[in-house]
Design a protein around this motif. Structure first.
Motif, PDB file in Angstrom:
ATOM      1  N   GLN A  48      -7.939 -23.449 -19.310  1.00  0.00           N
ATOM      2  CA  GLN A  48      -6.710 -22.787 -19.051  1.00  0.00           C
ATOM      3  C   GLN A  48      -7.568 -21.407 -18.508  1.00  0.00           C
ATOM      4  O   GLN A  48      -6.477 -21.072 -17.853  1.00  0.00           O
ATOM      5  CB  GLN A  48      -7.063 -21.926 -20.763  1.00  0.00           C
ATOM      6  CG  GLN A  48      -6.518 -20.770 -21.287  1.00  0.00           C
ATOM      7  CD  GLN A  48      -4.273 -21.324 -20.925  1.00  0.00           C
ATOM      8  OE1 GLN A  48      -4.540 -22.649 -21.692  1.00  0.00           O
ATOM      9  NE2 GLN A  48      -4.234 -20.482 -20.299  1.00  0.00           N
ATOM     10  N   ARG A  49      -8.948 -21.215 -18.444  1.00  0.00           N
ATOM     11  CA  ARG A  49      -9.139 -19.836 -16.851  1.00  0.00           C
ATOM     12  C   ARG A  49      -8.781 -20.613 -15.472  1.00  0.00           C
ATOM     13  O   ARG A  49      -7.870 -19.777 -14.783  1.00  0.00           O
ATOM     14  CB  ARG A  49     -10.956 -20.042 -17.552  1.00  0.00           C
ATOM     15  CG  ARG A  49     -11.445 -19.243 -17.959  1.00  0.00           C
ATOM     16  CD  ARG A  49     -12.685 -19.018 -18.589  1.00  0.00           C
ATOM     17  NE  ARG A  49     -13.893 -18.487 -17.486  1.00  0.00           N
ATOM     18  CZ  ARG A  49     -14.738 -18.876 -17.155  1.00  0.00           C
ATOM     19  NH1 ARG A  49     -15.607 -19.078 -17.201  1.00  0.00           N
ATOM     20  NH2 ARG A  49     -15.001 -18.387 -16.503  1.00  0.00           N
ATOM     21  N   GLU A  50      -9.044 -21.873 -15.478  1.00  0.00           N
ATOM     22  CA  GLU A  50      -9.105 -22.520 -13.977  1.00  0.00           C
ATOM     23  C   GLU A  50      -7.280 -22.335 -14.020  1.00  0.00           C
ATOM     24  O   GLU A  50      -7.225 -21.943 -12.652  1.00  0.00           O
ATOM     25  CB  GLU A  50      -9.545 -23.406 -13.707  1.00  0.00           C
ATOM     26  CG  GLU A  50     -10.873 -23.421 -13.798  1.00  0.00           C
ATOM     27  CD  GLU A  50     -11.500 -22.942 -12.313  1.00  0.00           C
ATOM     28  OE1 GLU A  50     -10.823 -22.501 -11.626  1.00  0.00           O
ATOM     29  OE2 GLU A  50     -13.299 -22.404 -13.468  1.00  0.00           O
ATOM     30  N   GLY A  58      -1.958 -17.557  -6.533  1.00  0.00           N
ATOM     31  CA  GLY A  58      -0.842 -18.016  -6.252  1.00  0.00           C
ATOM     32  C   GLY A  58      -0.708 -18.186  -4.710  1.00  0.00           C
ATOM     33  O   GLY A  58      -1.493 -18.818  -4.013  1.00  0.00           O
ATOM     34  N   THR A  59       0.629 -17.430  -4.416  1.00  0.00           N
ATOM     35  CA  THR A  59       0.735 -17.798  -3.025  1.00  0.00           C
ATOM     36  C   THR A  59       0.135 -16.429  -1.829  1.00  0.00           C
ATOM     37  O   THR A  59      -0.395 -16.755  -0.616  1.00  0.00           O
ATOM     38  CB  THR A  59       2.073 -17.060  -2.284  1.00  0.00           C
ATOM     39  OG1 THR A  59       2.467 -16.234  -2.789  1.00  0.00           O
ATOM     40  CG2 THR A  59       3.708 -17.928  -3.548  1.00  0.00           C
ATOM     41  N   GLN A  60      -0.695 -15.912  -2.861  1.00  0.00           N
ATOM     42  CA  GLN A  60      -1.031 -14.712  -1.942  1.00  0.00           C
ATOM     43  C   GLN A  60      -2.937 -15.106  -1.106  1.00  0.00           C
ATOM     44  O   GLN A  60      -2.764 -14.903  -0.391  1.00  0.00           O
ATOM     45  CB  GLN A  60      -1.919 -13.207  -2.290  1.00  0.00           C
ATOM     46  CG  GLN A  60      -0.828 -12.502  -2.627  1.00  0.00           C
ATOM     47  CD  GLN A  60      -0.876 -11.251  -4.449  1.00  0.00           C
ATOM     48  OE1 GLN A  60      -1.862 -11.472  -4.482  1.00  0.00           O
ATOM     49  NE2 GLN A  60       0.164 -11.164  -4.329  1.00  0.00           N
ATOM     50  N   ALA A  64      -8.002 -19.326  -3.069  1.00  0.00           N
ATOM     51  CA  ALA A  64      -8.143 -19.763  -4.235  1.00  0.00           C
ATOM     52  C   ALA A  64      -7.880 -20.449  -4.923  1.00  0.00           C
ATOM     53  O   ALA A  64      -8.241 -20.936  -6.507  1.00  0.00           O
ATOM     54  CB  ALA A  64      -8.739 -18.453  -4.301  1.00  0.00           C
ATOM     55  N   ALA A  65      -6.373 -20.061  -4.995  1.00  0.00           N
ATOM     56  CA  ALA A  65      -5.938 -21.470  -6.113  1.00  0.00           C
ATOM     57  C   ALA A  65      -5.514 -22.739  -5.874  1.00  0.00           C
ATOM     58  O   ALA A  65      -5.997 -23.306  -6.930  1.00  0.00           O
ATOM     59  CB  ALA A  65      -3.867 -20.555  -6.083  1.00  0.00           C
ATOM     60  N   LEU A  66      -6.101 -23.388  -5.288  1.00  0.00           N
ATOM     61  CA  LEU A  66      -5.926 -24.590  -4.877  1.00  0.00           C
ATOM     62  C   LEU A  66      -7.251 -24.916  -5.555  1.00  0.00           C
ATOM     63  O   LEU A  66      -7.361 -26.146  -6.349  1.00  0.00           O
ATOM     64  CB  LEU A  66      -5.507 -25.030  -2.969  1.00  0.00           C
ATOM     65  CG  LEU A  66      -4.412 -25.248  -2.552  1.00  0.00           C
ATOM     66  CD1 LEU A  66      -4.310 -25.372  -1.391  1.00  0.00           C
ATOM     67  CD2 LEU A  66      -3.524 -26.309  -3.664  1.00  0.00           C
ATOM     68  N   GLN A  67      -8.606 -24.650  -5.102  1.00  0.00           N
ATOM     69  CA  GLN A  67     -10.025 -24.547  -5.901  1.00  0.00           C
ATOM     70  C   GLN A  67      -9.634 -24.665  -7.539  1.00  0.00           C
ATOM     71  O   GLN A  67     -10.489 -25.244  -8.224  1.00  0.00           O
ATOM     72  CB  GLN A  67     -10.894 -23.472  -4.907  1.00  0.00           C
ATOM     73  CG  GLN A  67     -10.957 -23.876  -3.745  1.00  0.00           C
ATOM     74  CD  GLN A  67     -11.920 -24.804  -3.678  1.00  0.00           C
ATOM     75  OE1 GLN A  67     -12.631 -25.933  -4.166  1.00  0.00           O
ATOM     76  NE2 GLN A  67     -11.456 -25.302  -1.587  1.00  0.00           N
ATOM     77  N   ALA A  68      -9.209 -23.340  -7.359  1.00  0.00           N
ATOM     78  CA  ALA A  68      -9.277 -23.223  -9.366  1.00  0.00           C
ATOM     79  C   ALA A  68      -8.518 -24.743  -9.960  1.00  0.00           C
ATOM     80  O   ALA A  68      -8.170 -24.931 -10.694  1.00  0.00           O
ATOM     81  CB  ALA A  68      -8.302 -21.979  -9.438  1.00  0.00           C
ATOM     82  N   LEU A  69      -7.112 -25.135  -8.936  1.00  0.00           N
ATOM     83  CA  LEU A  69      -6.806 -26.352  -9.308  1.00  0.00           C
ATOM     84  C   LEU A  69      -7.497 -27.811  -9.665  1.00  0.00           C
ATOM     85  O   LEU A  69      -7.027 -28.448 -10.313  1.00  0.00           O
ATOM     86  CB  LEU A  69      -5.382 -26.120  -8.654  1.00  0.00           C
ATOM     87  CG  LEU A  69      -4.187 -25.384  -9.059  1.00  0.00           C
ATOM     88  CD1 LEU A  69      -2.980 -25.057  -7.931  1.00  0.00           C
ATOM     89  CD2 LEU A  69      -3.817 -25.617 -10.498  1.00  0.00           C
TER      90      LEU A  69
END
Length: 236
Positions: A48-50, A58-60, A64-69
Motif C-alpha cells: 500500500q505504501r509503494e 506520477g509524471t513528475q 521514483a514512481a517506477l521504483q515504487a512500482l
C-alpha cells in the motif's frame, strides 16, 4: 544433489533424534502460521505504501514512481508465496490433527478391548446358565409363597353344607308355623241381623232381602282377602 535434498537427508540420518510428539509438531505449525500471518500483514502495508508513492510521484518523477512500482511487484510476489505456504501448512496441520485424533481413538479402543477381554476371562457361559436357572427357580418359589399368603385361611370351618341347609329350612318352617298360628281369623256374628220393615209389599221386600245378602257376602270376601294378603306378605 540440491541443498534441500541434503537438508532432508541429513536430518533423517540421525537415528538418535527421537520423533516429535503430535502435540509438539502442532505447536510448531501454529507458531509458523502466526509468523507468516504477521509477514502477510507487513507485506500488505508495504504494498500500500509503494502504491501511494507511485501515485504521488506520477509524471513528475517517473524514475521514483517506477521504483515504487517495482518494489510493489516484489512484495506482491512474496505475498503470493506466503499465501501458498500458509495453505500448505494449514493442510499439514489439519492432517496431523486428524492423525492424532485417530491415534487417540485407536488407543482408547484398544484399552476398551483389553478391559472387555479381562472381564470375559472370569465369566463362564455354563455358570451364567446355572445362575439364570437358579434365579428363575427362586422367582417361582417367591410366587408360590405370595399365592399361599393371599389365600384365605380357615380355622374350624369344615362344616357340611347340606346339614346347614337342612337346619336352616327347619328354622324357617318353625317360624312360618308360629306366624300361621298368630293370624287372627274374622269373627262370625252370633246374633242375627235385625229385620228391616217392609217398605213395599211383595216384590220390594224380596229385593231388599237379596241386597242385604249381597252386602254381607261382599263384606266377608273383603275380610278374607285382607287375611290372605297378610299371610302372603309374611311369607315373602
Amino acid at each position: 544433489m540440491s541443498k534441500l535434498g541434503k537438508f532432508f537427508k541429513g536430518g533423517g540420518s540421525s537415528k538418535s533424534r527421537a520423533a516429535p510428539s503430535p502435540q509438539e509438531a502442532l505447536a510448531r505449525l501454529r507458531e509458523t502460521e502466526e509468523m507468516l500471518s504477521k509477514k502477510q500483514e507487513y507485506l500488505e502495508n508495504r504494498i500500500q505504501r509503494e502504491l501511494t508513492l507511485a501515485k504521488k510521484h506520477g509524471t513528475q518523477n517517473k524514475r521514483a514512481a517506477l521504483q515504487a512500482l517495482k518494489r510493489k511487484k516484489r512484495f506482491e510476489k512474496q505475498l503470493t508465496q506466503i499465501d501458498g505456504t500458509l495453505s500448505t501448512i494449514e493442510f499439514q496441520r489439519e492432517a496431523l490433527e486428524n492423525s492424532h485424533t485417530n491415534t487417540e481413538v485407536l488407543r482408547n479402543m484398544g484399552f476398551a478391548a483389553k478391559a472387555m477381554k479381562a472381564v470375559h476371562e472370569n465369566m463362564d457361559l455354563n455358570k451364567i446358565d446355572d445362575l439364570m436357572q437358579e434365579i428363575t427357580e427362586q422367582q417361582d418359589i417367591a410366587q408360590e409363597i405370595s399365592e399361599a399368603f393371599s389365600q384365605r385361611v380357615g380355622f374350624g370351618d369344615d362344616f357340611d353344607e347340606d346339614e346347614l341347609m337342612a337346619e336352616l329350612e327347619e328354622l324357617e318352617q318353625e317360624e312360618l308355623n308360629k306366624k300361621m298360628t298368630n293370624i287372627r281369623l274374622p269373627n262370625v256374628p252370633s246374633s242375627s241381623l235385625p229385620a228391616q220393615p217392609d217398605r213395599m209389599p211383595g216384590r220390594m221386600s224380596g229385593a231388599s232381602s237379596a241386597a242385604h245378602r249381597s252386602r254381607a257376602a261382599s263384606s266377608r270376601r273383603a275380610e278374607e282377602d285382607d287375611d290372605i294378603k297378610q299371610l302372603a306378605a309374611w311369607a315373602t
